[in-house]
Design an enzyme around this catalytic site. Structure first.
Site, PDB file in Angstrom:
ATOM      1  CB  SER A  24      -5.611  27.157   5.276  1.00  0.00           C
ATOM      2  OG  SER A  24      -5.332  26.694   6.574  1.00  0.00           O
ATOM      3  CE  LYS A  71      -1.687  30.731   3.981  1.00  0.00           C
ATOM      4  NZ  LYS A  71      -2.279  29.388   4.196  1.00  0.00           N
ATOM      5  CB  SER A  94      -3.687  30.058   7.565  1.00  0.00           C
ATOM      6  OG  SER A  94      -3.296  29.214   6.502  1.00  0.00           O
TER       7      SER A  94
END
Length: 512
Positions: free
Chosen positions: A190, A98, A166
């Site tokens: 997330s 990420k 996310s």
């Protein structure tokens, strides 16, 4: 170089701190402040060795941003190829991160065009440990981050649906079979939400078990976790074992974090004799009946494999929401004001990342989404109204709420519940009218929505939690969440592995 305001500007600057200077007083402050800033400028410009951690495989090609024909699900911000030794736990495995996790020499934008062109000079600890274990780093993933300038990843099970966030790009790329392992960040779900919506595995480890050095904080450092996502439990276990353990660069790690863990040797241990508690509060309304049925069916499968199943209630699962919110709002403000990696810790501070983010925040705060601005403003008003009392109480209540889960986990080995109470939803259509779009964004604030109701509690208590695909409803994944005792991450993986071998795993995880 530095700038110094004139006397009138100093009066205004002091007022932001609640300090009231007369113009004639401000004129006296100016020369002394100039001397202090000159010393600071000389220090920051000096060529002193800051002792940054070693970067493995330092000769790195910059890589490239993939085009739409190569990135059909909009999951990738950047592709590269670093490392990939023939030996080690992760040998032969492709690994991505990420974009809040720094990889030296690879661009990092945190989904904001205001950071376009920024390249960090440090590797996060998880990156270093992946490379040391033989993993091949293949890129950086889209995330639902500060702004979201680079679009929305598409869900491979249905591109019209959300991936969850996310760690959105990680979930999409894994579901599409484009990478073996991806590391995400989890502060309220997330990792687990995109894992649930995309039909992959996602682990929020025990708090502190995986170092957070080199990974940006979203709102509140005491809630933030880095963890692996994968399509198989063996890959997930390999990833965790490769990166877990004490790191003196992460000041959040508490006494008791081991130097390393072994989760692979017990992976085939099965579930016979284990006690599984169905967490009643996890099935609260609103919940889609198909999700509840799918999760209960998965628990029934574990029961057929020899586990003992019973229902259990932990009211703290719902009650701690206020304490969680008390941390997030003021925590977001503190990170915004003090710097991206906090303040006061005895550790290495990655200056390249800190200054890039601070510059973006100070010069481009208007680009932040309305919901992020809302969090900052609520934090500011909470501090002004309650003078730190809310934030203090939210921290102080952690012991009691954590103990409530510990008591339940003294009766059973793990708790089982839906990861999220719905399948992947459709995104809202953004209105053309500016004020209507702002209003919609404010109402999408996940702090105020029930979507993360089953994931936020363990961010607060620090217990490990694992999202496990357990079926589909109309072609969309359903996910079982397992919650375990602190540092018992291996048991969660063992249960998931037994389940994976007992069901049609490909049908649960592969897009139709």
């Amino acid at each position: 170089m530095f700038s110094l305001p004139d006397a009138a500007g100093l009066v205004d600057l002091a007022a932001t701190l609640g300090i009231h200077l007369a113009p004639e007083e401000a004129a006296l402050y100016g020369p002394v402040m100039r001397d202090a800033l000159r010393d600071l400028d000389a220090f920051v410009q000096s060529r002193l060795d800051e002792g940054a951690p070693t970067v493995l495989h330092p000769e790195r090609a910059r890589g490239y941003r993939p085009g739409p024909e190569e990135d059909r699900y909009r999951a990738w911000l950047w592709k590269c190829s670093i490392g990939g030794a023939s030996t080690g736990l992760l040998a032969g495995k492709t690994v991505s991160f990420k974009d809040h996790i720094s990889v030296a020499g690879i661009p990092q934008v945190f989904t904001s065009q205001a950071l376009e062109g920024f390249v960090p000079d440090i590797d996060a600890t998880v990156v270093s440990r992946v490379l040391a274990a033989g993993g091949q780093v293949v890129g950086k993933m889209m995330m639902n981050g500060f702004v979201g300038d680079y679009g929305r990843p598409l869900n491979p099970h249905d591109p019209a649906r959300l991936t969850g966030g996310s760690s959105s790009g990680s979930g999409a790329a894994l579901a599409a079979g484009e990478v073996d392992i991806s590391f995400g960040g989890d502060q309220g779900g997330s990792i687990r939400l995109p894992a649930a919506y995309c039909g992959v595995l996602g682990l929020k480890p025990t708090f502190g078990l995986v170092s957070h050095y080199g990974a940006g904080f979203a709102f509140e450092p005491s809630l933030d976790h880095v963890g692996p996502m994968a399509r198989t439990t063996e890959d997930l276990a390999r990833a965790l074992q490769a990166v877990a353990g004490y790191d003196d660069l992460d000041p959040r790690q508490r006494r008791g974090i081991p130097d390393g863990i072994d989760v692979l040797s017990g992976l085939d241990g099965g579930v016979a004799g284990l006690k599984i508690g169905i967490l009643e509060e996890g099935f609260a309304e609103p919940i889609q009946p198909e999700v509840a049925d799918g999760v209960l069916a998965a628990i029934a499968t574990l029961e057929r494999l020899g586990a003992e199943v019973r229902r259990i209630s932990v009211p703290a699962h719902v009650e701690l929401a206020g304490a969680y919110a008390g941390l997030v709002f003021e925590g977001a403000l503190s990170v915004f004001q003090s710097g991206f990696f906090g303040f006061g810790a005895v550790t290495h501070y990655p200056a390249s990342v800190i200054t890039a983010i601070d510059r973006m925040w100070s010069q481009h705060a208007d680009l932040l989404p309305a919901r992020t601005k809302l969090n900052l403003l609520v934090g500011l008003l909470a501090r002004r109204n309650f003078h730190g009392g809310v934030y203090a109480k939210a921290h102080n209540m952690r012991k009691a709420y954590t103990a409530a889960f510990d008591r339940a986990l003294a009766e059973v080995d793990v708790l089982a519940l839906p990861t999220v109470r719905t399948v992947a939803p459709f995104p809202d259509t953004i209105p053309a009218d500016h004020l209507a779009a702002v209003d919609m964004n404010l109402r999408q604030n996940w702090m105020l929505l029930p979507v993360a109701g089953n994931t936020k509690p363990t961010n607060y208590t620090g217990h490990p939690a694992l999202a496990v695909p357990c079926g589909k409803a109309a072609g969309l994944p359903i996910s079982l969440q397992l919650i375990g005792r602190h540092l018992d991450d291996g048991l969660l993986l063992r249960i998931a592995h037994a389940y994976e071998k007992a069901v049609d795993w490909q049908a649960f995880t592969t897009p139709d």
